[in-house]
Enzyme design. Structure first.
Site, PDB file in Angstrom:
ATOM      1  N   CYS A 157     -21.441   8.077   4.453  1.00  0.00           N
ATOM      2  CA  CYS A 157     -20.371   8.926   4.996  1.00  0.00           C
ATOM      3  C   CYS A 157     -20.704  10.414   4.958  1.00  0.00           C
ATOM      4  O   CYS A 157     -20.049  11.212   5.619  1.00  0.00           O
ATOM      5  CB  CYS A 157     -19.069   8.696   4.224  1.00  0.00           C
ATOM      6  SG  CYS A 157     -18.366   7.094   4.533  1.00  0.00           S
TER       7      CYS A 157
HETATM    8  N1  COA Z   1      -2.679  -6.294   4.446  1.00  0.00           N
HETATM    9  C1  COA Z   1      -1.724  -6.506   3.525  1.00  0.00           C
HETATM   10  N2  COA Z   1      -1.938  -6.386   2.209  1.00  0.00           N
HETATM   11  C2  COA Z   1      -3.168  -6.046   1.801  1.00  0.00           C
HETATM   12  C3  COA Z   1      -4.210  -5.835   2.713  1.00  0.00           C
HETATM   13  C4  COA Z   1      -3.941  -5.969   4.079  1.00  0.00           C
HETATM   14  N3  COA Z   1      -4.885  -5.770   5.020  1.00  0.00           N
HETATM   15  N4  COA Z   1      -5.332  -5.512   2.020  1.00  0.00           N
HETATM   16  C5  COA Z   1      -4.994  -5.536   0.714  1.00  0.00           C
HETATM   17  N5  COA Z   1      -3.689  -5.868   0.582  1.00  0.00           N
HETATM   18  C6  COA Z   1      -2.917  -6.017  -0.655  1.00  0.00           C
HETATM   19  C7  COA Z   1      -3.796  -6.419  -1.840  1.00  0.00           C
HETATM   20  O1  COA Z   1      -3.976  -7.811  -1.869  1.00  0.00           O
HETATM   21  C8  COA Z   1      -3.004  -5.902  -3.004  1.00  0.00           C
HETATM   22  O2  COA Z   1      -1.980  -6.816  -3.302  1.00  0.00           O
HETATM   23  P1  COA Z   1      -1.502  -7.035  -4.825  1.00  0.00           P
HETATM   24  O3  COA Z   1      -0.937  -5.708  -5.254  1.00  0.00           O
HETATM   25  O4  COA Z   1      -0.512  -8.121  -4.695  1.00  0.00           O
HETATM   26  O5  COA Z   1      -2.746  -7.408  -5.573  1.00  0.00           O
HETATM   27  C9  COA Z   1      -2.337  -4.634  -2.448  1.00  0.00           C
HETATM   28  O6  COA Z   1      -2.334  -4.773  -1.026  1.00  0.00           O
HETATM   29  C10 COA Z   1      -3.051  -3.369  -2.834  1.00  0.00           C
HETATM   30  O7  COA Z   1      -4.446  -3.523  -2.517  1.00  0.00           O
HETATM   31  P2  COA Z   1      -5.509  -2.413  -2.819  1.00  0.00           P
HETATM   32  O8  COA Z   1      -6.855  -2.879  -2.341  1.00  0.00           O
HETATM   33  O9  COA Z   1      -5.395  -2.000  -4.245  1.00  0.00           O
HETATM   34  O10 COA Z   1      -4.977  -1.293  -1.840  1.00  0.00           O
HETATM   35  P3  COA Z   1      -5.127   0.281  -1.918  1.00  0.00           P
HETATM   36  O11 COA Z   1      -3.794   0.859  -2.071  1.00  0.00           O
HETATM   37  O12 COA Z   1      -6.193   0.689  -2.868  1.00  0.00           O
HETATM   38  O13 COA Z   1      -5.621   0.619  -0.427  1.00  0.00           O
HETATM   39  C11 COA Z   1      -7.657   1.257   0.681  1.00  0.00           C
HETATM   40  C12 COA Z   1      -6.853   0.115   0.057  1.00  0.00           C
HETATM   41  C13 COA Z   1      -9.022   0.737   1.119  1.00  0.00           C
HETATM   42  C14 COA Z   1      -6.905   1.784   1.885  1.00  0.00           C
HETATM   43  C15 COA Z   1      -7.817   2.398  -0.332  1.00  0.00           C
HETATM   44  O14 COA Z   1      -8.253   1.907  -1.583  1.00  0.00           O
HETATM   45  C16 COA Z   1      -8.789   3.448   0.103  1.00  0.00           C
HETATM   46  O15 COA Z   1      -8.676   4.044   1.159  1.00  0.00           O
HETATM   47  N6  COA Z   1      -9.745   3.799  -0.715  1.00  0.00           N
HETATM   48  C17 COA Z   1     -10.608   4.897  -0.394  1.00  0.00           C
HETATM   49  C18 COA Z   1     -11.975   4.492  -0.117  1.00  0.00           C
HETATM   50  C19 COA Z   1     -12.393   4.384   1.310  1.00  0.00           C
HETATM   51  O16 COA Z   1     -11.674   4.224   2.246  1.00  0.00           O
HETATM   52  N7  COA Z   1     -13.690   4.401   1.440  1.00  0.00           N
HETATM   53  C20 COA Z   1     -14.327   4.175   2.697  1.00  0.00           C
HETATM   54  C21 COA Z   1     -15.658   4.712   2.667  1.00  0.00           C
HETATM   55  S1  COA Z   1     -15.617   6.460   2.411  1.00  0.00           S
END
Ligand code: COA
Length: 374
Positions: A157
């Site tokens: 990135c």
């Molecule tokens: N639809 C519905 N629910 C989903 C889902 C989807 N597509 N993907 C995950 N979930 C659920 C999970 O199962 C989890 O459920 P639980 O609480 O019952 O266990 C919940 O949503 C939270 O999941 P989590 O993975 O912890 O979500 P998050 O809030 O961390 O968001 C990202 C995920 C990827 C958006 C976030 O972590 C992020 O943006 N991180 C930054 C890193 C990044 O994007 N890097 C890319 C390269 S730079």
């Protein structure tokens, strides 16, 4: 004689096709239904886990992404393929990654009023290269008609900001006067469209930045006040695809050969690292961060950007101070901050100071402080 690097033009290629969250989730959920029906017996016997639906609300709330552009929409949405598809091009034809890089590069050159023949070097800076060699950069160089040199560089990135510093260093050293940094990001090729945790993240695009010696730059340019790079090893964003996969053919097609991340950890670890890096670099450059007119941050997650901008500016940033392109482009890897800069910099006034900043896999992070010259 000292050489001062500046940005004299930027360019952007946006694929025509775009996938909304609604379309993406409908396709994913159809795949889930199909998968669960096909494995119904194993799921009932407790031998396999049922897959779970994705959700539009989750995607928008967790990431800020509403849509993403792609090079090949229908095959990505079709449950049978769920990845891009196009005809393989013969070696004598311009490859797809070079093609979109060239379009972005031509716009950057046109903006700067620069002829390709007056450019000295091309850096193709992106998360993935289409092939091992010859370098994508050399193909782009040839297509543009540049007499000089080119090479590829991959810092995930942060590829574009690492490319800008590399180009700026060539200029500072007097080894080049005009360097194109091209970032074609066909992320749809390394995204696992069948993975609920990440299927919504990426989009395709290409950007280009022309870095030049102030002595030859057009009047309307951006002075590069300082560049800073940082890397810290982490497995939290990883892709094991590579030429040695064929040595272990039994695992060559497993999910880790595509983008995989521990999103929560990335979020938690990268936000403080990047905020501190920006503050330290601002101090080194004697820039009061509160005076920054605009921050063009890496476009991965709106929540990450909100927190970083808040730590840097000392208050909640407005859209004007920290614009987002996540809603329509999704995460475009190294191109994200450059798209934001390209689309949201025309209104800046002479002497306005801003920051281009990227962060991501590696971990890697890069800052480019700029000031509008005219
Ligand atoms: N639809 C519905 N629910 C989903 C889902 C989807 N597509 N993907 C995950 N979930 C659920 C999970 O199962 C989890 O459920 P639980 O609480 O019952 O266990 C919940 O949503 C939270 O999941 P989590 O993975 O912890 O979500 P998050 O809030 O961390 O968001 C990202 C995920 C990827 C958006 C976030 O972590 C992020 O943006 N991180 C930054 C890193 C990044 O994007 N890097 C890319 C390269 S730079």
């Amino acid at each position: 004689m000292t050489h001062r690097p500046v940005i004299s033009g930027t360019g952007l290629f946006t694929p025509e096709e775009s996938i909304t969250n609604e379309e993406l989730v409908a396709s994913f959920n159809a795949f889930v239904d199909r998968h669960n029906a096909e494995h119904a017996d194993a799921i009932a016997a407790g031998e396999a886990e049922a897959l779970t639906y994705s959700s539009v609300e989750f995607i928008e709330k967790a990431s800020g992404i509403k849509a993403r552009h792609v090079m090949s929409k229908a095959p990505i949405l079709a449950p049978d393929t769920m990845s891009p598809r196009w005809e393989e091009r013969p070696d004598g034809e311009l490859s797809i990654m070079a093609e979109i890089g060239v379009i972005a590069a031509r716009e950057a050159l046109a903006k700067a009023g620069r002829e390709a023949k007056d450019v000295d070097a091309v850096l193709c800076a992106a998360s993935n290269m289409q092939r091992a060699y010859p370098a994508m950069a050399i193909e782009i160089q040839q297509a543009l008609g540049i007499d000089g040199f080119g090479f590829d560089m991959n810092v995930a990135c942060s590829s574009a900001t690492f490319g800008i510093q590399t180009a700026a260093d060539y200029v500072r050293a007097g080894n080049a006067k005009s360097v194109l940094v091209v970032s074609p990001e066909i992320t749809s090729g390394h995204l696992n469209w069948r993975d609920r945790d990440s299927h919504f993240i990426f989009g395709d695009v290409a950007t280009a930045v022309l870095v030049e010696d102030a002595a030859i730059a057009p009047a309307a340019h951006w002075d590069i006040l300082g560049t800073k790079l940082k890397t810290v090893f982490s497995n939290n964003i990883r892709n094991n695809f590579g030429f040695l996969n064929r040595a272990t053919p039994e695992t060559a097609g497993t999910a880790d050969k595509l983008f995989v991340q521990e999103g929560r950890k990335v979020f938690k670890e990268v936000v403080p690292m990047v905020a501190q890096m920006i503050l330290d670099e601002a101090e080194r450059l004697q820039i009061d961060p509160k005076t920054l007119r605009r921050m063009w941050l890496h476009q991965a997650n709106s929540g990450m950007n909100r927190l970083i901008a808040q730590k840097v500016l000392g208050h909640e940033a407005s859209d004007d101070e920290s614009p987002t392109v996540l809603d329509t482009y999704g995460n475009t890897s190294s191109a994200g901050s450059i798209i934001a800069f390209h689309l949201h910099s025309e209104d800046m006034k002479a002497d306005d100071t801003g920051l281009i900043c990227s962060f991501g896999a590696g971990y890697s992070a890069g800052t480019v402080f700029v000031r509008k010259a005219a």
